[in-house]
Design an enzyme around this catalytic site. Sequence first.
Site, PDB file in Angstrom:
ATOM      1  N   HIS A  17     -51.303  21.429  -4.749  1.00 52.26           N
ATOM      2  CA  HIS A  17     -52.325  21.253  -3.716  1.00 52.26           C
ATOM      3  C   HIS A  17     -52.020  22.141  -2.502  1.00 52.26           C
ATOM      4  O   HIS A  17     -52.918  22.696  -1.889  1.00 52.26           O
ATOM      5  CB  HIS A  17     -52.388  19.780  -3.299  1.00 52.26           C
ATOM      6  CG  HIS A  17     -52.731  18.878  -4.454  1.00 52.26           C
ATOM      7  ND1 HIS A  17     -53.947  18.246  -4.561  1.00 52.26           N
ATOM      8  CD2 HIS A  17     -52.040  18.541  -5.558  1.00 52.26           C
ATOM      9  CE1 HIS A  17     -53.977  17.548  -5.696  1.00 52.26           C
ATOM     10  NE2 HIS A  17     -52.825  17.710  -6.315  1.00 52.26           N
ATOM     11  N   ASP A 109     -57.797  17.140   1.363  1.00 51.24           N
ATOM     12  CA  ASP A 109     -57.619  17.095  -0.081  1.00 51.24           C
ATOM     13  C   ASP A 109     -58.459  15.963  -0.664  1.00 51.24           C
ATOM     14  O   ASP A 109     -58.394  14.818  -0.187  1.00 51.24           O
ATOM     15  CB  ASP A 109     -56.122  16.862  -0.369  1.00 51.24           C
ATOM     16  CG  ASP A 109     -55.745  17.222  -1.779  1.00 51.24           C
ATOM     17  OD1 ASP A 109     -56.341  16.661  -2.714  1.00 51.24           O
ATOM     18  OD2 ASP A 109     -54.854  18.067  -1.940  1.00 51.24           O
ATOM     19  N   HIS A 349     -48.215  25.007 -18.637  1.00 44.48           N
ATOM     20  CA  HIS A 349     -48.663  23.610 -18.780  1.00 44.48           C
ATOM     21  C   HIS A 349     -50.151  23.471 -18.438  1.00 44.48           C
ATOM     22  O   HIS A 349     -50.708  22.397 -18.548  1.00 44.48           O
ATOM     23  CB  HIS A 349     -47.826  22.715 -17.872  1.00 44.48           C
ATOM     24  CG  HIS A 349     -48.072  22.928 -16.395  1.00 44.48           C
ATOM     25  ND1 HIS A 349     -48.117  24.175 -15.807  1.00 44.48           N
ATOM     26  CD2 HIS A 349     -48.307  22.051 -15.383  1.00 44.48           C
ATOM     27  CE1 HIS A 349     -48.344  24.047 -14.509  1.00 44.48           C
ATOM     28  NE2 HIS A 349     -48.468  22.776 -14.228  1.00 44.48           N
ATOM     29  N   ASN A 353     -53.816  25.639 -10.934  1.00 47.64           N
ATOM     30  CA  ASN A 353     -53.437  26.865 -10.223  1.00 47.64           C
ATOM     31  C   ASN A 353     -52.856  27.893 -11.189  1.00 47.64           C
ATOM     32  O   ASN A 353     -53.244  29.055 -11.160  1.00 47.64           O
ATOM     33  CB  ASN A 353     -52.404  26.557  -9.128  1.00 47.64           C
ATOM     34  CG  ASN A 353     -52.999  25.671  -8.063  1.00 47.64           C
ATOM     35  OD1 ASN A 353     -53.824  26.109  -7.275  1.00 47.64           O
ATOM     36  ND2 ASN A 353     -52.619  24.401  -8.066  1.00 47.64           N
ATOM     37  N   GLU A 357     -54.362  31.483 -11.999  1.00 50.41           N
ATOM     38  CA  GLU A 357     -53.532  32.663 -11.714  1.00 50.41           C
ATOM     39  C   GLU A 357     -53.410  33.535 -12.962  1.00 50.41           C
ATOM     40  O   GLU A 357     -53.568  34.759 -12.885  1.00 50.41           O
ATOM     41  CB  GLU A 357     -52.152  32.210 -11.212  1.00 50.41           C
ATOM     42  CG  GLU A 357     -52.210  31.619  -9.804  1.00 50.41           C
ATOM     43  CD  GLU A 357     -51.004  30.758  -9.421  1.00 50.41           C
ATOM     44  OE1 GLU A 357     -51.047  30.149  -8.333  1.00 50.41           O
ATOM     45  OE2 GLU A 357     -50.047  30.689 -10.189  1.00 50.41           O
ATOM     46  N   ASP A 373     -55.360  16.932 -15.394  1.00 55.15           N
ATOM     47  CA  ASP A 373     -56.449  17.809 -15.842  1.00 55.15           C
ATOM     48  C   ASP A 373     -56.000  18.857 -16.861  1.00 55.15           C
ATOM     49  O   ASP A 373     -56.807  19.634 -17.366  1.00 55.15           O
ATOM     50  CB  ASP A 373     -57.063  18.524 -14.627  1.00 55.15           C
ATOM     51  CG  ASP A 373     -56.028  19.236 -13.773  1.00 55.15           C
ATOM     52  OD1 ASP A 373     -54.822  18.992 -13.948  1.00 55.15           O
ATOM     53  OD2 ASP A 373     -56.428  20.039 -12.914  1.00 55.15           O
TER      54      ASP A 373
HETATM   55  C1  UDX Z   1     -50.574  19.860 -10.151  1.00 57.78           C
HETATM   56  C2  UDX Z   1     -51.159  19.476 -11.486  1.00 57.78           C
HETATM   57  O1  UDX Z   1     -50.194  19.374 -12.495  1.00 57.78           O
HETATM   58  C3  UDX Z   1     -52.295  20.342 -11.877  1.00 57.78           C
HETATM   59  O2  UDX Z   1     -52.748  20.019 -13.175  1.00 57.78           O
HETATM   60  C4  UDX Z   1     -53.389  20.195 -10.867  1.00 57.78           C
HETATM   61  O3  UDX Z   1     -54.504  20.962 -11.256  1.00 57.78           O
HETATM   62  C5  UDX Z   1     -52.844  20.634  -9.527  1.00 57.78           C
HETATM   63  O4  UDX Z   1     -51.651  19.935  -9.188  1.00 57.78           O
HETATM   64  P1  UDX Z   1     -48.579  21.636 -10.790  1.00 57.78           P
HETATM   65  O5  UDX Z   1     -48.256  20.806 -11.976  1.00 57.78           O
HETATM   66  O6  UDX Z   1     -47.473  21.938  -9.893  1.00 57.78           O
HETATM   67  O7  UDX Z   1     -49.810  21.052  -9.983  1.00 57.78           O
HETATM   68  O8  UDX Z   1     -49.155  23.018 -11.414  1.00 57.78           O
HETATM   69  P2  UDX Z   1     -50.102  24.146 -10.848  1.00 57.78           P
HETATM   70  O9  UDX Z   1     -51.451  23.645 -10.500  1.00 57.78           O
HETATM   71  O10 UDX Z   1     -50.058  25.228 -11.826  1.00 57.78           O
HETATM   72  O11 UDX Z   1     -49.400  24.602  -9.487  1.00 57.78           O
HETATM   73  C6  UDX Z   1     -48.117  25.142  -9.441  1.00 57.78           C
HETATM   74  C7  UDX Z   1     -48.064  26.261  -8.400  1.00 57.78           C
HETATM   75  O12 UDX Z   1     -46.681  26.583  -8.224  1.00 57.78           O
HETATM   76  C8  UDX Z   1     -48.790  27.524  -8.825  1.00 57.78           C
HETATM   77  O13 UDX Z   1     -49.512  28.050  -7.738  1.00 57.78           O
HETATM   78  C9  UDX Z   1     -47.680  28.481  -9.215  1.00 57.78           C
HETATM   79  O14 UDX Z   1     -47.928  29.838  -8.927  1.00 57.78           O
HETATM   80  C10 UDX Z   1     -46.517  27.984  -8.373  1.00 57.78           C
HETATM   81  N1  UDX Z   1     -45.250  28.256  -9.059  1.00 57.78           N
HETATM   82  C11 UDX Z   1     -44.902  27.588 -10.196  1.00 57.78           C
HETATM   83  C12 UDX Z   1     -44.409  29.220  -8.533  1.00 57.78           C
HETATM   84  O15 UDX Z   1     -44.729  29.846  -7.522  1.00 57.78           O
HETATM   85  N2  UDX Z   1     -43.228  29.452  -9.159  1.00 57.78           N
HETATM   86  C13 UDX Z   1     -42.826  28.792 -10.268  1.00 57.78           C
HETATM   87  O16 UDX Z   1     -41.733  29.050 -10.759  1.00 57.78           O
HETATM   88  C14 UDX Z   1     -43.705  27.820 -10.810  1.00 57.78           C
END
Ligand code: UDX
Length: 453
Positions: A17, A109, A349, A353, A357, A373
Amino acid sequence: MREGCHVIVLPFPGQGHLTPMSQFCKRLVSKGLKPTLVVVSDKPSPPYKTERDSITVVPIPNGFQEGEDPLQDLDDYMDRVETSIKNRLPELIQDMKLSGNPPRVLVYDSTMPWLLDIAHGHGLRGAAFFTQPWLVSVIYYHVLKGSFSVPSTKYGHSTLASFPSFPVLNANDLPSFLCESSSYPNILRIVVDQLSNMDRVDIVLCNTFDKLEEKLLKWVQSLWPVMNIGPTVPSMYLDKQLQEDKNYGFSLFNAKVTECVEWLNSKQPNSVVYVSFGSLVVLKEDQMMELASGLKQTGRFFLWVVRETETDKLPKNLVEEISEKGLIVSWSPQLEVLAHESIGCFLTHCGWNSTLEGLSLGVPMIGMPHWTDQPTNAKFVEDVWKVGVRVKTEADGLVRREEIVRCVAEVMEGEKGKEIRRNAEKWKVLAREAVCEGGTSDKSVDKFVSMFC
Ligand code: UDX
């Protein structure tokens, strides 16, 4: 006029988020605004400035003492975050008004819908920010309205639901809490409640772009004042001509930037498998073993993010064996990595985001979703945009090593691999068009600014 237009942005305190909402702040800065980003943090500190002094970051405490684990009990966590914000935010808004910099809008949010009342109670407009695709929000909306019956088992194969321009969903493609509601009743309530006050919200922002969910967008626009402002990937990664701060936004983790980039620099184009499961996913020990063995069997180079809290589960002997082929880091500069020419595919996973990306940077993906999601996002990857495949999970919940090998080969080799790469290139162009000057998302940000400033 814009100089004086003050916007508060308040994300839920999770990386998934903080990333998109802090990047949204940067978009506001590019339009001449100086927003305040309120961050609920376990390390309270005085306010500070970032992004060439244009974003003021105000950390507020999350209500936990040092040594307490906030993630032990999600209900307790949500309660303490809510209490902390309710204690601090009104005072903060009051101080801003007294200092001659009154905020006009609270961008909050969507997982904290009660913030709308705080905004309205203090004379601010309220903008809900959704960090998930529209399809997922629409499914939650139908659950809220009682027009979507939730299946009782995740592994059913019955046809369950269809939405405009989207393949039919079965239980396995739905946001996880719907099918696992008995295990996570409180999380289900939180995600469904996001849609509870949409009739009163002033504007709804979503980290997606118009072309991604074109037909569904028309439907949501007929219900709510919706604007798509994504993907919130910094524009410098989408267009090398653009000069922008090399800033990854607000991060809770320290990325191993030099280590990753130097290692990637030594590899051939399209040769490396990048593996990351975001900030929250927890793998079982036997899943770690399958994954490590699968990566070994591919014979390819890989860059694998294993967060500090997960490293104990790595199979030590195997890690030594594969160390010639792989680099394992606790956190990567993900955008920098995905934009690197050596990356051949992204085993993800499917957090929203990461999915956006990967899509925006034209990287073929292998979806290995876990919860929230992510299963629905994986469906987008495999069956809608056709930029990757989804792993098959066995009945015991594990993804076997042979399956990892199969999926890597499928996205990186042969005719299917070529087709996936062509599709990925197409979506990369569309994502770039959306956020660059005059694109649909860029115009939405302009409209947001002109509505409130
Ligand atoms: C969570 C939920 O799991 C996701 O499904 C929902 O849509 C948003 O919140 P998260 O699981 O952390 O987030 O995954 P993601 O949404 O992909 O966000 C992770 C962020 O961390 C991405 O922006 C990614 O670029 C960043 N990241 C991840 C890094 O910068 N470095 C890393 O090593 C891993």
